[in-house]
Design a protein around this motif. Structure first.
Motif, mmCIF file in Angstrom:
data_model
loop_
_atom_site.group_PDB
_atom_site.id
_atom_site.type_symbol
_atom_site.label_atom_id
_atom_site.label_comp_id
_atom_site.label_asym_id
_atom_site.label_seq_id
_atom_site.Cartn_x
_atom_site.Cartn_y
_atom_site.Cartn_z
ATOM 1 N N VAL A 50 39.714 41.455 49.132
ATOM 2 C CA VAL A 50 41.122 41.844 49.167
ATOM 3 C C VAL A 50 41.505 42.463 47.827
ATOM 4 N N SER A 51 42.732 42.938 47.757
ATOM 5 C CA SER A 51 43.175 43.564 46.515
ATOM 6 C C SER A 51 43.232 42.528 45.388
ATOM 7 N N PRO A 52 42.574 42.812 44.255
ATOM 8 C CA PRO A 52 42.609 41.857 43.137
ATOM 9 C C PRO A 52 44.009 41.713 42.541
ATOM 10 N N THR A 88 39.551 48.720 55.854
ATOM 11 C CA THR A 88 38.250 49.375 55.671
ATOM 12 C C THR A 88 37.860 49.427 54.200
ATOM 13 N N LYS A 89 38.870 49.503 53.323
ATOM 14 C CA LYS A 89 38.559 49.507 51.885
ATOM 15 C C LYS A 89 37.736 48.259 51.521
ATOM 16 N N GLY A 90 38.205 47.103 51.944
ATOM 17 C CA GLY A 90 37.498 45.855 51.666
ATOM 18 C C GLY A 90 36.155 45.792 52.389
ATOM 19 N N ILE A 168 44.408 34.049 62.864
ATOM 20 C CA ILE A 168 45.835 34.263 63.098
ATOM 21 C C ILE A 168 46.574 33.182 62.307
ATOM 22 N N SER A 169 47.397 33.607 61.363
ATOM 23 C CA SER A 169 48.175 32.666 60.555
ATOM 24 C C SER A 169 49.469 32.299 61.266
ATOM 25 N N CYS A 170 50.038 31.183 60.825
ATOM 26 C CA CYS A 170 51.383 30.765 61.277
ATOM 27 C C CYS A 170 51.453 30.481 62.767
ATOM 28 N N MET A 234 40.006 25.797 65.020
ATOM 29 C CA MET A 234 41.314 25.367 64.531
ATOM 30 C C MET A 234 41.264 25.275 63.003
ATOM 31 N N HIS A 235 42.336 25.752 62.368
ATOM 32 C CA HIS A 235 42.397 25.843 60.901
ATOM 33 C C HIS A 235 43.666 25.130 60.441
ATOM 34 N N PHE A 236 43.513 23.831 60.166
ATOM 35 C CA PHE A 236 44.693 23.032 59.830
ATOM 36 C C PHE A 236 44.854 22.871 58.323
HETATM 37 P P1 HMG Z 1 48.920 47.313 49.824
HETATM 38 O O1 HMG Z 1 49.491 47.193 48.456
HETATM 39 O O2 HMG Z 1 49.835 47.706 50.937
HETATM 40 O O3 HMG Z 1 47.622 48.229 49.844
HETATM 41 O O4 HMG Z 1 48.254 45.915 50.184
HETATM 42 P P2 HMG Z 1 47.416 49.761 49.681
HETATM 43 O O5 HMG Z 1 46.506 50.167 50.764
HETATM 44 O O6 HMG Z 1 48.728 50.456 49.506
HETATM 45 O O7 HMG Z 1 46.624 49.801 48.293
HETATM 46 C C1 HMG Z 1 47.209 49.368 47.072
HETATM 47 C C2 HMG Z 1 46.110 49.164 46.053
HETATM 48 O O8 HMG Z 1 45.236 48.119 46.465
HETATM 49 C C3 HMG Z 1 45.215 50.387 45.863
HETATM 50 O O9 HMG Z 1 44.753 50.341 44.505
HETATM 51 C C4 HMG Z 1 44.057 50.103 46.770
HETATM 52 O O10 HMG Z 1 42.893 50.763 46.392
HETATM 53 C C5 HMG Z 1 43.890 48.616 46.582
HETATM 54 P P3 HMG Z 1 45.451 51.228 43.357
HETATM 55 O O11 HMG Z 1 45.322 52.630 43.836
HETATM 56 O O12 HMG Z 1 46.875 50.742 43.308
HETATM 57 O O13 HMG Z 1 44.652 50.865 42.145
HETATM 58 N N1 HMG Z 1 43.248 47.970 47.726
HETATM 59 C C6 HMG Z 1 42.171 47.172 47.648
HETATM 60 N N2 HMG Z 1 41.425 46.758 46.615
HETATM 61 C C7 HMG Z 1 40.400 45.934 46.876
HETATM 62 N N3 HMG Z 1 40.077 45.500 48.118
HETATM 63 C C8 HMG Z 1 40.805 45.884 49.172
HETATM 64 C C9 HMG Z 1 41.902 46.758 48.956
HETATM 65 N N4 HMG Z 1 42.801 47.324 49.779
HETATM 66 C C10 HMG Z 1 43.616 48.059 49.021
HETATM 67 N N5 HMG Z 1 40.490 45.436 50.406
HETATM 68 C C11 HMG Z 1 46.461 44.720 51.190
HETATM 69 C C12 HMG Z 1 47.573 45.723 51.392
HETATM 70 C C13 HMG Z 1 45.963 44.293 52.561
HETATM 71 C C14 HMG Z 1 45.351 45.331 50.384
HETATM 72 C C15 HMG Z 1 47.042 43.512 50.426
HETATM 73 O O14 HMG Z 1 48.184 43.071 51.088
HETATM 74 C C16 HMG Z 1 46.078 42.381 50.308
HETATM 75 O O15 HMG Z 1 45.085 42.451 49.597
HETATM 76 N N6 HMG Z 1 46.362 41.243 50.989
HETATM 77 C C17 HMG Z 1 45.495 40.115 50.991
HETATM 78 C C18 HMG Z 1 46.278 38.869 50.951
HETATM 79 C C19 HMG Z 1 45.340 37.690 51.019
HETATM 80 O O16 HMG Z 1 44.199 37.762 50.628
HETATM 81 N N7 HMG Z 1 45.829 36.531 51.522
HETATM 82 C C20 HMG Z 1 45.058 35.365 51.601
HETATM 83 C C21 HMG Z 1 44.056 35.394 52.705
HETATM 84 S S1 HMG Z 1 44.754 35.037 54.298
HETATM 85 C C22 HMG Z 1 44.979 33.326 54.322
HETATM 86 O O17 HMG Z 1 44.794 32.678 53.335
HETATM 87 C C23 HMG Z 1 45.350 32.661 55.618
HETATM 88 C C24 HMG Z 1 44.162 31.963 56.280
HETATM 89 O O18 HMG Z 1 43.625 30.967 55.435
HETATM 90 C C25 HMG Z 1 44.622 31.331 57.600
HETATM 91 C C26 HMG Z 1 45.855 30.452 57.421
HETATM 92 O O19 HMG Z 1 45.775 29.399 56.752
HETATM 93 O O20 HMG Z 1 46.908 30.855 57.926
HETATM 94 C C27 HMG Z 1 43.054 32.971 56.583
#
Ligand code: HMG
Ligand code: MG
Length: 327
Positions: A50-52, A88-90, A168-170, A234-236
């Motif tokens: 994901v985005s750092p 797709t970036k990731g 799917i979260s939430c 299931m992810h609790f």
């Molecule tokens: P955005 O800001 O809309 O992205 O974020 P963008 O496409 O406009 O790109 C902005 C910048 O991010 C660009 O860089 C991209 O290159 C870069 P800049 O030009 O500014 O230098 N970028 C990336 N860099 C690395 N890897 C990537 C990537 N994509 C874009 N894949 C985005 C959209 C999806 C990237 C952002 O919202 C994001 O990274 N979100 C991730 C959030 C996250 O990781 N959440 C936690 C995981 S989910 C979770 O925990 C729930 C779960 O456990 C289940 C539950 O409990 O519910 C799974």
């Protein structure tokens, strides 16, 4: 006949660590994965592409994937390593590493393996949300847009012989929209993600607001929508202490796959009181008390939970872990 085998998906190295403010050294993350791999766990979620800027702690995921594939991680059992990719970036970052080490992992589904030690399989996980507010907060796009972004990730991953999980979260509550999340929305999303090619749906109770009756209703709704038990994990999260009760309800409905985190790692620094995933130690102990089999070494897990909690500077959040260690 009653199937008493349960598959545990260890999400500690990703979900458990992703919210930590202080950067955890790469060596610690790799040691965590190495230790977990020796406990008998079949799946370890190891990182997130994901985005750092959004999740700085996961910035080392490329190094982690490279380490797993180039150095190998000793384990007795066949292991799947899972990595999140929201776009797709990731996925392209992951794919470039996988292409460099294409001999170091097995295609999914794996051919029957006679020789050990086995090579691992690799899984890519996309992550949607059941509410628009959470989708926006987590992915910066609507639910419909997220599905459009996932489609090429899922199809490319399948074309590359990778397993695909879709979160799917939430599903039982949302930090922005409360507890009134419609099970029908979750069911429709699940069907869409399976049709897009996902091998499994992980239903996230992100906030831990899920209760036993709501869990039962959700699973009934999914069954009516045609989902099978093998489609669902299931992810609790255990914020309200309901995770094991909801686990029991899921087991009674036929669920046999559960996500958990060693030491109950996790928690959001911005919302006081929010806790991590249900701890793997608690889930293993609970399942064993029901006569179910996980293949996981509880003592070893408890030691890992204690060690990693110390490393991240948090109290060990697993009741069973503390009890087993007499701490
Ligand atoms: P955005 O800001 O809309 O992205 O974020 P963008 O496409 O406009 O790109 C902005 C910048 O991010 C660009 O860089 C991209 O290159 C870069 P800049 O030009 O500014 O230098 N970028 C990336 N860099 C690395 N890897 C990537 C990537 N994509 C874009 N894949 C985005 C959209 C999806 C990237 C952002 O919202 C994001 O990274 N979100 C991730 C959030 C996250 O990781 N959440 C936690 C995981 S989910 C979770 O925990 C729930 C779960 O456990 C289940 C539950 O409990 O519910 C799974
Ligand atoms: Mg989670």
């Amino acid at each position: 006949s009653f199937d008493n085998r349960v598959k545990l998906i260890e999400v500690g190295p990703r979900d458990g660590l992703q919210n930590e403010k202080k950067t955890i050294p790469l060596e610690t993350k790799i040691e965590l994965i190495q230790r977990l791999a020796k406990t008998g766990l079949p799946v370890i979620e190891a990182g997130s592409f994901v985005s750092p800027k959004w999740v700085p702690q996961m910035a080392s995921s490329s190094e982690i994937m490279t380490h797993i594939l180039s150095k190998g991680i000793p384990s007795e059992q066949p292991l799947t390593y899972s990595f999140l990719a929201p776009n797709t970036k990731g996925f392209d970052v992951a794919k470039a590493i996988l292409d460099q080490h294409s001999d170091s992992f097995l295609p999914f589904p794996p051919p029957s393996q006679k020789s050990t030690p086995a090579k691992p399989t690799i899984e890519i996980a996309v992550f949607a949300a059941a509410t628009e507010s959470f989708s926006k907060a987590n992915l910066n796009c609507s639910i419909a847009e997220s599905l459009e972004r996932f489609a090429p990730v899922i199809s490319s991953a399948k074309a590359a012989n990778l397993r695909v999980r879709a979160y799917i979260s939430c599903v039982l509550g949302c930090p922005f929209e409360g507890t009134s999340v419609s099970p029908h929305v979750v069911a429709d999303l699940s069907v869409s993600l399976l049709e897009a090619g996902a091998d499994e749906i992980s239903l996230g109770d992100t906030t831990g607001m899920g209760t036993a009756p709501k869990t039962r209703d959700l699973l009934e709704c999914l069954r009516s929508a045609g989902l099978r038990n093998e489609d669902i994990a299931m992810h609790f999260h255990d914020t309200y202490g309901q995770a094991l009760v909801n686990t029991l309800v899921s087991l009674e409905a036929g669920g046999r796959k559960f996500d958990s985190s060693v030491g109950g790692l996790g928690g959001c620094p911005y919302s006081p009181g929010a806790t991590g995933n249900v701890s793997t130690e608690d889930v293993v102990y609970f399942l064993e008390s029901l006569g179910m089999r996980t293949g996981v070494d509880l003592e070893a897990l408890a030691e890992i939970g204690e060690w990693i909690s110390e490393e991240v500077g948090r109290p060990n959040a697993s009741s069973v872990g503390r009890a087993v260690l007499g701490a």
